[in-house]
Design a protein around this motif. Structure first.
Motif: not given
Length: 156
Positions: A61-89
């Motif tokens: 649907k969109y070009d998406m990439r997510y790198a998840l880390f064992d500390n509950g955080q993730f980094y993302y790159e989404v085409g035409n949206l940008g990059t950023g960081r977040g948290e996973w649960k």
């Protein structure tokens, strides 16, 4: 005034929409998601070394990439949206990725694609409604990932 009323009504409807629930046969224990996790020691350099990390990706649907880390955080790159960081649960058989953004929040659920096997799906809402797309895990590599289209920066 009429347009404002329609816009508010549309926002209320969209706000009431949900991504849906995870089918019982697609729920997995947290250990199922271990193969997609990266060590938290690599989190700070994720943007520069993304190709060297395990990445959950989809281009359905969109070009998406997510790198998840064992500390509950993730980094993302989404085409035409940008990059950023977040948290996973981990929640009742699936992983929820959440990142607070300026215009809208990134809120994606990741779960098993089928009753058996290691395939993944991502579930999210966009401006048109709910989406479920297949996902794959890209293994770490020294070869750089292809560039994604990024948002155009406005110059004032």
């Amino acid at each position: 005034m009429r347009n404002l009323a329609f816009a508010l009504f549309g926002l209320l409807i969209l706000n009431g929409c949900s991504k849906g629930s995870v089918p019982q046969e697609k729920k997995r224990p947290l250990s199922f998601y271990a193969p997609i996790m990266n060590s938290s020691e690599h989190f700070e350099n994720a943007a520069q070394k993304l190709s060297e990390l395990k990445v959950v990706t989809s281009a359905q649907k969109y070009d998406m990439r997510y790198a998840l880390f064992d500390n509950g955080q993730f980094y993302y790159e989404v085409g035409n949206l940008g990059t950023g960081r977040g948290e996973w649960k981990y929640r009742d058989g699936y992983i929820n990725l959440f990142a607070s953004r300026h215009f809208f929040n990134l809120d994606i659920d990741v779960w098993a694609a089928a009753a058996e096997g290691e395939s993944l799906e991502m579930n999210f809402m966009d401006r048109f409604g709910g989406n479920v797309v297949g996902a794959e895990t890209v293994a770490p590599s020294a070869k750089p990932l292809k560039k994604l289209a990024m948002p155009v920066k406005e110059v004032l």
